[in-house]
Scaffold this motif. Structure first.
Motif, PDB file in Angstrom:
ATOM      1  N   ARG A 271      36.155  48.683  56.390  1.00 22.16           N
ATOM      2  CA  ARG A 271      36.831  49.013  57.651  1.00 22.16           C
ATOM      3  C   ARG A 271      36.052  48.523  58.861  1.00 22.16           C
ATOM      4  O   ARG A 271      36.629  48.050  59.834  1.00 22.16           O
ATOM      5  CB  ARG A 271      37.038  50.524  57.730  1.00 22.16           C
ATOM      6  CG  ARG A 271      37.960  51.049  56.635  1.00 22.16           C
ATOM      7  CD  ARG A 271      38.036  52.566  56.692  1.00 22.16           C
ATOM      8  NE  ARG A 271      39.052  53.105  55.801  1.00 22.16           N
ATOM      9  CZ  ARG A 271      38.897  53.276  54.492  1.00 22.16           C
ATOM     10  NH1 ARG A 271      37.759  52.938  53.920  1.00 22.16           N
ATOM     11  NH2 ARG A 271      39.878  53.764  53.756  1.00 22.16           N
ATOM     12  N   GLU A 272      34.723  48.646  58.760  1.00 25.34           N
ATOM     13  CA  GLU A 272      33.908  48.220  59.904  1.00 25.34           C
ATOM     14  C   GLU A 272      34.145  46.740  60.191  1.00 25.34           C
ATOM     15  O   GLU A 272      34.327  46.315  61.318  1.00 25.34           O
ATOM     16  CB  GLU A 272      32.414  48.447  59.611  1.00 25.34           C
ATOM     17  CG  GLU A 272      32.022  49.889  59.388  1.00 25.34           C
ATOM     18  CD  GLU A 272      32.150  50.711  60.653  1.00 25.34           C
ATOM     19  OE1 GLU A 272      32.236  50.116  61.746  1.00 25.34           O
ATOM     20  OE2 GLU A 272      32.192  51.965  60.539  1.00 25.34           O
ATOM     21  N   SER A 273      34.132  45.960  59.106  1.00 31.67           N
ATOM     22  CA  SER A 273      34.288  44.518  59.277  1.00 31.67           C
ATOM     23  C   SER A 273      35.675  44.200  59.828  1.00 31.67           C
ATOM     24  O   SER A 273      35.826  43.317  60.684  1.00 31.67           O
ATOM     25  CB  SER A 273      34.066  43.836  57.930  1.00 31.67           C
ATOM     26  OG  SER A 273      34.629  42.557  57.951  1.00 31.67           O
ATOM     27  N   ILE A 274      36.689  44.934  59.362  1.00 30.87           N
ATOM     28  CA  ILE A 274      38.035  44.686  59.864  1.00 30.87           C
ATOM     29  C   ILE A 274      38.106  44.966  61.352  1.00 30.87           C
ATOM     30  O   ILE A 274      38.627  44.166  62.138  1.00 30.87           O
ATOM     31  CB  ILE A 274      39.060  45.529  59.072  1.00 30.87           C
ATOM     32  CG1 ILE A 274      39.236  44.947  57.671  1.00 30.87           C
ATOM     33  CG2 ILE A 274      40.397  45.574  59.802  1.00 30.87           C
ATOM     34  CD1 ILE A 274      40.195  45.710  56.798  1.00 30.87           C
ATOM     35  N   VAL A 275      37.550  46.105  61.749  1.00 34.77           N
ATOM     36  CA  VAL A 275      37.606  46.450  63.169  1.00 34.77           C
ATOM     37  C   VAL A 275      36.855  45.407  63.994  1.00 34.77           C
ATOM     38  O   VAL A 275      37.329  44.940  65.028  1.00 34.77           O
ATOM     39  CB  VAL A 275      37.020  47.857  63.415  1.00 34.77           C
ATOM     40  CG1 VAL A 275      36.830  48.099  64.898  1.00 34.77           C
ATOM     41  CG2 VAL A 275      37.909  48.914  62.797  1.00 34.77           C
ATOM     42  N   ALA A 285      36.846  52.309  62.881  1.00 36.51           N
ATOM     43  CA  ALA A 285      37.072  52.535  61.461  1.00 36.51           C
ATOM     44  C   ALA A 285      37.503  53.977  61.247  1.00 36.51           C
ATOM     45  O   ALA A 285      36.911  54.901  61.816  1.00 36.51           O
ATOM     46  CB  ALA A 285      35.804  52.245  60.674  1.00 36.51           C
ATOM     47  N   ALA A 286      38.523  54.198  60.446  1.00 32.49           N
ATOM     48  CA  ALA A 286      39.093  55.535  60.312  1.00 32.49           C
ATOM     49  C   ALA A 286      38.447  56.278  59.158  1.00 32.49           C
ATOM     50  O   ALA A 286      38.153  55.725  58.107  1.00 32.49           O
ATOM     51  CB  ALA A 286      40.597  55.427  60.083  1.00 32.49           C
ATOM     52  N   LYS A 287      38.224  57.577  59.403  1.00 34.03           N
ATOM     53  CA  LYS A 287      37.725  58.439  58.341  1.00 34.03           C
ATOM     54  C   LYS A 287      38.856  59.296  57.805  1.00 34.03           C
ATOM     55  O   LYS A 287      38.939  59.592  56.630  1.00 34.03           O
ATOM     56  CB  LYS A 287      36.608  59.327  58.870  1.00 34.03           C
ATOM     57  CG  LYS A 287      35.342  58.541  59.125  1.00 34.03           C
ATOM     58  CD  LYS A 287      34.201  59.469  59.488  1.00 34.03           C
ATOM     59  CE  LYS A 287      32.884  58.719  59.516  1.00 34.03           C
ATOM     60  NZ  LYS A 287      32.053  59.159  60.641  1.00 34.03           N
ATOM     61  N   GLY A 288      39.717  59.732  58.705  1.00 38.73           N
ATOM     62  CA  GLY A 288      40.838  60.566  58.293  1.00 38.73           C
ATOM     63  C   GLY A 288      42.052  60.181  59.098  1.00 38.73           C
ATOM     64  O   GLY A 288      42.047  59.162  59.799  1.00 38.73           O
TER      65      GLY A 288
ATOM     66  N   VAL D  53      39.588  34.338  52.699  1.00 37.82           N
ATOM     67  CA  VAL D  53      39.186  34.870  53.994  1.00 37.82           C
ATOM     68  C   VAL D  53      37.697  35.110  54.001  1.00 37.82           C
ATOM     69  O   VAL D  53      37.127  35.561  53.019  1.00 37.82           O
ATOM     70  CB  VAL D  53      39.934  36.192  54.242  1.00 37.82           C
ATOM     71  CG1 VAL D  53      39.409  36.884  55.479  1.00 37.82           C
ATOM     72  CG2 VAL D  53      41.420  35.943  54.364  1.00 37.82           C
ATOM     73  N   SER D  54      37.048  34.789  55.095  1.00 38.65           N
ATOM     74  CA  SER D  54      35.632  35.092  55.223  1.00 38.65           C
ATOM     75  C   SER D  54      35.409  35.574  56.644  1.00 38.65           C
ATOM     76  O   SER D  54      35.176  34.796  57.554  1.00 38.65           O
ATOM     77  CB  SER D  54      34.822  33.837  54.921  1.00 38.65           C
ATOM     78  OG  SER D  54      33.524  33.985  55.420  1.00 38.65           O
ATOM     79  N   LEU D  55      35.544  36.902  56.803  1.00 32.56           N
ATOM     80  CA  LEU D  55      35.590  37.444  58.159  1.00 32.56           C
ATOM     81  C   LEU D  55      34.335  37.133  58.967  1.00 32.56           C
ATOM     82  O   LEU D  55      34.395  37.022  60.181  1.00 32.56           O
ATOM     83  CB  LEU D  55      35.814  38.954  58.098  1.00 32.56           C
ATOM     84  CG  LEU D  55      37.216  39.353  57.673  1.00 32.56           C
ATOM     85  CD1 LEU D  55      37.374  40.848  57.674  1.00 32.56           C
ATOM     86  CD2 LEU D  55      38.242  38.733  58.603  1.00 32.56           C
TER      87      LEU D  55
END
Ligand SMILES: Nc1ncnc2c1ncn2[C@@H]1O[C@H](COP(=O)(O)OP(=O)(O)OP(=O)(O)O)[C@@H](O)[C@H]1O
Ligand SMILES: Nc1ncnc2c1ncn2[C@@H]1O[C@H](COP(=O)(O)OP(=O)(O)OP(=O)(O)O)[C@@H](O)[C@H]1O
Ligand SMILES: [Mg+2]
Ligand SMILES: [Mg+2]
Ligand code: NI
Lengths: 495, 316, 269, 291, 320
Positions: A271-275, A285-288, D53-55
């Motif tokens: 999630r961190e990387s996505i954000v 990043a979501a926890k709940g 994909v490689s963010l």
């Protein structure tokens, strides 16, 4: 350093770049615009930034019996046309909204609205609804004067009680021009004029802001945030709002009916990387299900931090292993191939889906993404033949700790995802009837804990709102209860 | 001539009716139940889940449970009386809604057609006259690039250069005359390129005809040969192409309208298709097909006006 | 009797609306013997080509009958007509355009042979094509050419060869030389005449050039505005024309070397 | 006066023009061939996997490792442009061949049979042509759900009309041609005339139309993808890539620049080919010297 | 007739050659042609299709396309046409040298009224006012016996029959009463009736105005009717030239003889073989392969144009 400011000769005015197209100014269906952005209309009930209810046009309310509520109205309020705000107006306005927008009935369950006297309205509901005050915060229940419509009931222009009056609406361009309401019952705005321009294209908004055509906007392209921040005379704020990117799964079918698989998937999402990379930091990043800072958020949730090793282990426990060496885990000879549906209207969703796809690949899960219209997506899901869908779900459409839980997790309400936990159902029931706010919050937190343990829905990230404006824009405080962004009568322009 | 117009008009109306049936059919094939879609787009928001009660309400309100042919029959009956119905989503009479959006598109279309013709026709003629010179090659190359340039890309390039770079025109929207410039240029570029090429080749073709030789043998100045004898003939194929281009322009405007937030009919149509706002879609199709047919009728008429062989029939 | 035409009528619908009727051929009747040549003259647009197409049933008549060797063609189906096609053939006006532009001559010439399975083997086909070519006075080097690589006269010869390959009993020649100049015209006409006499072919020869008609036909028919206005033997028509239109036509024939003095011309008003 | 004298005295223009006419065909043919080769050899010449994909490597400027840079999800743009060539070209070829063959057959039928069949087909064409093609395609795609398959089906349904009309018109004139009438008189059957005499003569204009159409279709696909109706991620398609890079046009212009250039190049190549084919096939421009 | 020969010629062509370049090949359409046209004389140029007749006429007016090149000399009243400026030529065309183009079907602008098209040339060269020009054209039309001349002014070309169109073209060519008219195959593709009409028309035109005419045709009977002198062209060059009677009655060149024999009236005796391609001209006598004499000398050597009789020139080794 920016271009010449348009339409300014001494008096203060603010030009806002709106993110949706504007083709409807009826508060009953587009209250978000008239209430939160144009500041023309107001509702009976307000909220604090932590989503607790507070008086607004109604000074207080009381539940008389399970189906009857009494709302006392503020006395000193006048509509923009000079008529007095009173119980009759509330009655007319609410009944009109109900008649136009079927959603309002299903939120509020209102059966009748009666004016007991000028200052008191009695509302009865068809079924007990402890969330009635909260649902009367919903912007589509904005109160407007009867003169807003013509004799056929057709909307001419919304005449509300807010800090600004609508001066001009150009339906062909979607431009709204407001002037300040000097008789506002609250603090009168320092701005003389407020203008809203519909600029649905994010690039266009960023360009318009840079060029100085607008003073304020939100959601420019995420990747330009860093650049815009450096532009002289502009400032950018990143905020969160009560909306969560989630992945729902078809719990009726394998492999999602196995909690270990669900957990494995949750651990497998970085999630961190996505954000950071997909949303460019705009979000968290979501926890709940609920973002931190809401009155009923369970802040003790630990969430599922990225842990691919654990994810693989959980998968293996559930019997999913790559037995034939093709890089895809399988169970009883069936490889795990799933489809993730999402829709394009929220620009973050498609790239997020692709990122999830790449991360699942590391777990040995073959994920295919499909992007479609959101109504097509829910239609496919409703037919029961689906695997996963990703959406950005509003968590406080009605500021109530039970509303969102009820819609998504209550077994009778959401048959699509097929979550069925009697404990959760019972707790939600209790939460809905409970009168005491604090106890309601506690019940909600209990449910959130169970949800974390069972992970029927994968929360990905809290929705971020990037606000970009001229540095001269003063006193703007982001209100997390807003749908997108919310202006207030405090906002003004620094001289 | 009168009968010709009548017959053409009748055929046009038939085609439009068939077209409306076609769109009606296509819309009903769209996945997603109509009431739920309408609810999402008009009332509750895209991401919300419609409840059963809401769906029932919408279904009865818009009589969506009736069989298709009944719904169509109802629509066409109304339409024949001049009533296009009310939009499901905007809750406005369709005619009014279209009335709000059409002028913007029409303005854009007319201006860009004019602009493209003003530039491409003289250039096309010059290219033909100076064929195989640098001027000719340069303009043809330019035209080729313009044809190959996707309009959305051109639009962004124009915005970056002229809006941001030189701060000359507004970025988007339809608020002042100067905001017309970039969308017009974007639309005109592609069309102008096509017209230029047609004009040039048509002109070249005409210049090789016997009657041009006749005109020269009279001792006419070259410019009168071109102006009085070649031009009118060379225009004939161009007129047809311009008519066809007009249709493309209505289609292309969807993209340009998206990029420039132009409040036009193309955008309205696409949005309404998504929202299953059937009355609006039908109204737009009616309008677009009608305009298109009208333009083609005008093309045919102007053809007849320009070409006596058609005006007076072929037989002598 | 080879061909018998009775009360043939053809109406065309014309105009943008197809609402006007043009009678291209109006109640034409005549007959033709085996081996005989009937010349058909008339001004441009009087319906000669339409009549030719009608006789071959390339277009359906509005009214009337055509009999070939006693068999009524009007009621035959397409399939039955196909069988008779071999016996009746047509040569057109435009030499280049009457050949398939994308077929080499070898192919064009072989086509009728293949169509009616007149040859057994490839070698026989080649032989026959070569023979045909010689018959019309072309050499083998032309076999690999396309029609546009031929001159008008050559193309017209190929068209003739194609028709002759079938040894038909009846040929319609629809202005086969009007696009050619005098020298080439002479080549084609003498060829036609020779072949016709060799193979005893009945022929309807259409032209608007009276000189040509006079040179080639046994009997002459004169057409005006879709109607047959006069018909008779060549001598009859040219010596003592009856119909005013025929008189007018024959009056315009130039005789060589009658030198028309310019002063004389002034009198011809 | 002889050849040498003529070429010495005539401006070189005369010679050059004729060379140019041929070279136009050669150049555009080579360009089209290049596009086709890239599509065919795609997997062999891609430096990276076009969809992985490689963010951590997102939006990198062009470098030695990534000659065209990387896209917002860290994918190699060069590889994606190459993959996009495959996607666009395959789709365009499929669309053109199906709609082309269908349209040609229907056009032949309409033109040759005439009467009721003709009216039926042509009325259908009229109805389909009553809307701008892209709008009809959009409606169809929405009804089928966005995606490459829908685009292919929709564009096929929309594009056959052009061929049908073209072929019908050609057939109507060819039907009157003397060589066709002659073939009929010779005793050829209808179907033989249709396929042996008429079809070969309409193929040239159809070929010209097809190569122009490929350009048009590539553009339409890109436009549809731009509106989010076309190819879906992670599929690499130029229009979709431009759409994706849209938000990055100022911070990372190469994300749109390269797919845009590839798009333009292909469209240019195919329209140029169509043009020069048209010139080539045009009998009036052909060598007209006859013995 | 003799006195004409001592007059100075109106148009004098010397060693005119015109080539076209088509890709790599060079087509020599007119090869070393010399001829004179005297005032008040009709010179007929006959020869089969493609022998270069039209090209010769267009060379005189310098109306050939870009890929052509003319060499030699064309003197009109002492003015060298091949070296004239564009403006000088323009002034010459229509005013001094009129032209009646080859095909009546395509030589009129289909979108313009025929009256206007004729008036155009008048107004261009004579500066008459519009009503006068109109009157003059009506007069021309009626002189050419166009029925209802006043009404025909407003007709479009397609509304006229071939013969009428031919008359319009004639009136256009003679409108400014030019000294020389180039008439290119006025009877090609016309039927017998129209052919006669056109011949009468041209005869009358030449006779009434006493102007010179270059009449191009491949129809010997037309040439016989109208011409004072006849020049026969074969494969780009002139093979025989002489008085009309001389050439037709006592043809000297085998080609002319064969041509006359192929006329219908003389029994269609065809000339065997074909004329050579203008891009690959054989070195010797161009007619040699088809010649009934077919001498061996002609196979190798190219004969010159010789004066066989007084004022009768022949390009053949056997002309005596
Ligand atoms: N397909 C058609 N449709 C309508 N009218 C036609 C058609 N074919 C011929 N006509 C008309 O019929 C009449 C006779 O035409 P036809 O071609 O038979 O004349 P023709 O004598 O052969 O003329 P020409 O000498 O020019 O070849 C003409 O008026 C022509 O316009
Ligand atoms: N524009 C041109 N370009 C190239 N070659 C040409 C051009 N015009 C004429 N020719 C060639 O010049 C030669 C003579 O043509 P020309 O038109 O003078 O013949 P003609 O004697 O007038 O024949 P016709 O009787 O058919 O009119 C022909 O071989 C022709 O192909
Ligand atoms: Mg005919
Ligand atoms: Mg000529
Ligand atoms: Ni000799």
């Amino acid at each position: 350093g920016c271009g010449v400011k348009p339409a300014s000769s001494g008096n203060q005015s603010l030009v806002v770049g709106e993110i949706w197209k504007i083709d409807n100014i009826d508060p009953a269906t587009n209250g978000t615009l008239t209430m939160e952005k144009a500041l023309i209309t107001e509702t009976l009930v307000g909220t604090k930034p932590n989503f607790e209810l507070q008086p607004n046009l109604a000074s207080e309310w009381q539940r008389i019996d399970p189906n009857t509520w009494k709302f006392s109205l503020r006395k000193d309020v006048k509509f923009h046309d000079g008529t007095t705000f009173n119980a009759e107006a509330v009655k007319w306005s609410l009944l009109r909204a109900i008649q136009i927008n079927p959603q309002i009935v299903s939120f509020t369950k209102i059966k009748t609205v009666e004016a007991e006297n000028d200052g008191i309205v009695i509302i009865t509901t068809s079924t007990p609804n402890s969330d009635l005050p909260a649902s009367l915060h919903y912007s589509n229940t904005s109160i407007i004067a009867k003169s807003s419509v013509d004799k056929d009931g057709k909307m001419i222009r919304p005449i509300g009680t807010g800090a600004f009056k609508l001066e001009q609406y150009d339906p062909s361009t979607g431009d709204l021009k407001m002037s300040k309401n000097p008789d506002y019952w609250g603090t009168v705005s320092k701005l003389d004029n407020l203008e809203i321009r519909a600029l649905p294209d994010p690039n266009t908004r960023a360009l318009a802001l840079e060029k100085g055509e607008i003073d304020f906007t939100c959601d420019p392209p995420y990747n330009e945030l860093a650049r815009l921040e450096k532009v002289e005379g502009l400032k950018v704020e990143l905020n969160k709002t009560a909306r969560t990117y989630i992945i729902e799964m078809n719990l009726n079918e394998a492999p999602f009916n196995d909690v270990r698989v669900r957990k494995a998937m949750s651990y497998g999402i970085d999630r961190e990387s996505i954000v950071k990379n997909v949303l460019f930091g705009c979000g968290e990043a979501a926890k709940g299900p609920y973002m931190p800072g809401m009155a009923w958020t369970n802040e003790n949730l630990k969430g599922y931090p990225y842990n691919p090793a654990k994810a693989k282990q959980l998968l293996a426990e559930a019997g999913w292993q790559d037995s034939d060496g093709d890089g895809i885990v399988d169970h009883n000879g069936k490889p795990m191939r799933i489809t993730l549906m999402t829709y394009p209207q929220r620009p973050g969703l498609p790239p997020m889906a692709e990122a999830v796809q790449a991360q699942f690949k590391n777990l040995g899960i073959d994920l295919k993404t499909e992007i479609m219209d959101s109504s097509a997506m829910s239609n496919i899901a409703a037919k029961g033949k689906w695997d996963m869908k990703m959406s950005a779900f509003a968590t406080a459409m009605i500021p109530s700790p039970s509303y969102h839980l009820n819609i998504l997790y209550y077994s009778k309400n959401n048959k699509v995802i097929g979550y069925n936990n009697p404990d959760v159902d019972r707790l939600i029931d209790q939460c809905m009837v409970e009168e005491d706010q604090q106890k309601k919050y506690a019940l909600s937190k209990q449910v959130q804990q169970i949800l974390e343990d069972e992970e029927p829905v994968l929360p990905i990230a809290y929705y971020g709102v990037a606000v970009a404006m001229k540095s001269r824009v003063n006193n703007f405080v982001f209100n997390p209860t807003a749908h997108d962004y919310m202006l207030t009568n405090e906002v003004n322009i620094k001289e | 001539m009168g009968r010709f117009i009548c017959k053409r008009l009748a055929a046009t109306i038939l085609v439009i009716v068939a077209a409306s049936m076609l769109t009606f059919g296509i819309l009903h094939l769209t996945p997603g139940s109509t009431p739920a879609t309408i609810l999402k787009y008009a009332f509750i928001g895209l991401e919300e889940i419609p409840t059963d009660a809401e769906i029932t309400e919408i279904t009865t309100r818009f009589k969506l449970s009736d069989p298709l042919y009944q719904q169509y029959y109802r629509w066409i009956k109304q339409a024949l009386r001049g009533d296009l119905g009310d939009s499901y989503v905007y809750r406005l009479p369709v005619a009014e809604l279209i009335g709000l959006r059409f002028p913007a598109t029409a303005l854009l279309a007319v201006l860009s057609v004019t602009l493209s013709l003003l530039i491409s026709i003289p250039l096309g003629i010059l290219c033909a006259v100076k064929r195989n010179t640098f001027f000719d090659h340069f303009n043809r190359l330019l035209a080729l690039f313009a044809v190959a340039m996707p309009s959305f890309w051109l639009a962004y390039l124009l915005i970056i250069v002229f809006s941001l770079g030189f701060n000359l025109f507004p970025v988007a929207g339809f608020r002042s005359l100067s905001s017309l410039v970039l969308p017009c240029v974007t639309l005109a570029a592609g069309m102008g390129a096509v017209t230029l090429r047609i004009m040039r080749s048509s002109m070249l073709e005409v210049m090789g005809q016997d009657y041009i030789l006749t005109a020269r043998s009279k001792g006419l100045y070259e410019r009168s040969v071109i102006a009085k004898h070649a031009l009118k003939n060379a225009f004939l194929p161009v007129v047809t192409v311009v008519g066809l281009q007009f249709g493309h322009m209505l289609g292309g405007s969807v993209i340009v309208e998206t990029v420039f937030s132009w409040p036009g009919i193309g955008k309205l149509l696409i949005d309404s298709i998504f929202a299953k706002d059937i009355p609006v879609v039908q109204g737009c199709i009616l309008l677009i097909a009608g305009t298109y047919a009208l333009v083609n009728l005008l093309v045919d008429l102007s053809y007849a006006l320009m070409d006596p062989r058609i005006r007076y029939g072929r037989e002598s | 009797m080879l061909i018998e035409v009775k009360d043939l009528v053809k109406d065309y619908r014309v105009g943008i609306l197809k609402n006007r009727c043009v009678r291209a051929v109006d109640c034409v009747s005549f007959s033709l013997q085996v081996g005989e040549t009937l010349g058909l003259v008339g001004e441009s647009g009087c319906g000669k080509s339409t009549l030719a197409r009608l006789i071959l049933m390339l277009i359906k008549p509005t009214f009337g009958r055509v009999c070939f060797e006693g068999q009524d063609l009007t009621d035959l189906s397409q399939a039955e007509l196909l069988k008779l096609r071999r016996e009746m053939q047509i040569v057109f006006q435009q030499p280049q355009q009457s050949l398939h532009p994308r077929m080499k001559l070898a192919e064009s010439l072989a086509e009728p042979l293949r169509l009616y399975k007149l040859v057994k083997s490839k070698a026989a086909e080649k032989e026959r094509v070569r023979h045909l070519l010689h018959e019309v006075g072309l050499s083998e080097e032309h076999l690999e050419r396309y029609p546009h690589e031929l001159s008008g006269g050559q193309a017209q010869r190929v068209a003739l060869a194609r028709v002759l390959a079938l040894k038909p009993k009846f040929i319609v020649a629809d202005e086969p030389t009007s696009m050619l100049d005098v020298a080439v015209q002479a080549q084609i006409l003498s060829l036609i005449k020779k072949l016709q006499q060799e193979h005893k072919i009945g022929m309807l020869f259409i032209s608007h050039d009276l000189e040509v008609i006079r040179g080639i036909s046994d009997r002459v028919a004169v057409m005006q505005g879709g109607k047959l206005v006069e018909m008779g033997s060549k001598e009859q028509i040219f010596r003592e024309p009856q119909h005013p239109y025929t008189k007018f036509l024959t009056g315009t024939v130039f005789e060589l070397p009658t030198r028309l003095k310019r002063d004389n011309l002034r009198l011809v008003h | 006066m002889d050849v040498i004298l003529l070429s010495a005295k005539t401006p070189k223009k005369v010679v050059l023009r004729f060379l140019k006419q041929e070279s136009m065909l050669a150049v555009s043919g080579a360009a089209v061939l290049l596009v086709i080769m890239v599509a065919l050899l795609g997997p062999l010449i891609m430096p990276h996997d076009p969809i992985s994909v490689s963010l951590t490597e997102k939006v990198q400027t062009p470098s030695f490792q990534y000659p065209f840079g990387t896209d917002p999800l860290g994918r190699c743009i060069l590889s994606r442009v190459i993959q996009g060539t495959r996607t666009s070209l395959t789709a365009a070829v499929v669309i053109v061949s199906i709609s082309g063959i269908g349209g040609v057959l229907l056009g032949l039928l309409a033109g040759y049979k005439g009467g009721g069949v003709d009216s039926l087909i042509m009325r259908l064409v009229d109805v389909l042509l009553a809307f701008p093609s892209i709008i009809l395609a959009m409606a169809l795609i929405v009804s089928m759900g966005p995606g490459l398959e829908s685009v292919i089906v929709a564009l096929t349904l929309v594009h056959w009309t052009g061929y049908a009309r073209l072929v019908r018109a050609e057939v109507l004139t060819l039907k009157q041609a003397e060589f066709v009438e002659g073939a009929r008189a010779l005793g050829n059957s209808s179907s033989r005339i249709l396929f042996k005499y008429i079809l070969p003569n309409v193929l040239a204009p159809v070929l010209v139309m097809a190569s122009l159409d490929i350009a048009h279709i590539i553009l339409s696909m890109a436009s549809l993808s731009f509106l989010g109706l076309g190819a879906q991620p992670p599929e690499a398609e130029w229009g979709a890539m431009i759409n994706q890079g849209r938000e990055f046009i100022r911070t990372a212009p190469y994300v749109t620049l390269f797919p845009g250039l590839a798009l333009m190049f292909s469209i240019l190549a195919f329209s140029l080919l169509g043009d020069s084919l048209r010139d080539y096939f045009d009998p009036r421009l052909r060598d007209k010297v006859i013995e | 007739m003799l006195n004409k020969q001592v007059m100075s010629p109106l148009l004098s062509i010397r060693a005119l050659s015109t080539c076209f370049q088509i890709q790599e090949t060079v087509v020599k359409a007119v090869d070393n042609v010399s001829l004179d046209i005297y005032p008040d004389e009709v010179l007929a140029l006959v020869g089969e299709t493609g022998c270069g007749k039209s090209v010769l006429a267009l060379s005189i007016l310098r109306l050939l396309p870009e890929n052509s090149l003319s060499e030699g000399s064309i003197l009109y009243k002492g003015f060298e046409i091949l070296e004239g400026s564009n403006e000088e030529l323009r002034a010459l065309r229509g005013r001094e040298i009129g032209m009646i183009p080859q095909s009546q079907a395509s030589s009129l602008n289909p979108l313009l009224k025929v009256g206007w098209q004729v008036m155009e040339v008048l107004r261009l060269h004579t500066k008459v006012r519009k009503p006068d020009a109109h009157k003059k054209v009506v007069e021309l039309f009626s002189r050419l016996q166009l029925p209802e001349p006043e009404k025909r002014m407003d007709y479009y070309p397609h509304q006229l029959s071939g013969g009428m169109r031919q008359r319009v073209l004639v009136s256009m060519g003679v409108a400014c009463n030019p000294n020389l008219i180039l008439v290119d195959e006025p009877t090609k593709g016309l039927d017998a009736v129209l052919r006669m009409e056109v011949v009468k028309l041209l005869g009358r035109q030449a006779a009434e105005n006493n102007r010179s005419m270059l009449l191009i045709t491949h129809d010997l009977s037309v040439a016989a009717l109208l011409a004072d002198r006849i020049a026969v062209m074969y494969a780009g060059e002139i093979v025989e030239m002489g008085s009309s009677a001389g050439v037709l009655k006592i043809p000297r060149h085998p080609y002319t003889q064969s041509l006359l024999d192929s006329l219908p009236g003389r029994g269609f005796k065809p000339i065997p073989g074909f004329s050579p391609s203008l891009s690959r001209i054989p070195p010797g006598c161009r007619f040699q392969p088809r010649c009934r004499v077919a001498c061996s000398k002609g196979a190798a050597l190219h004969p010159d144009l010789r004066e066989a009789d007084p004022n009768h020139y022949v390009r053949c080794f056997h002309a005596d």
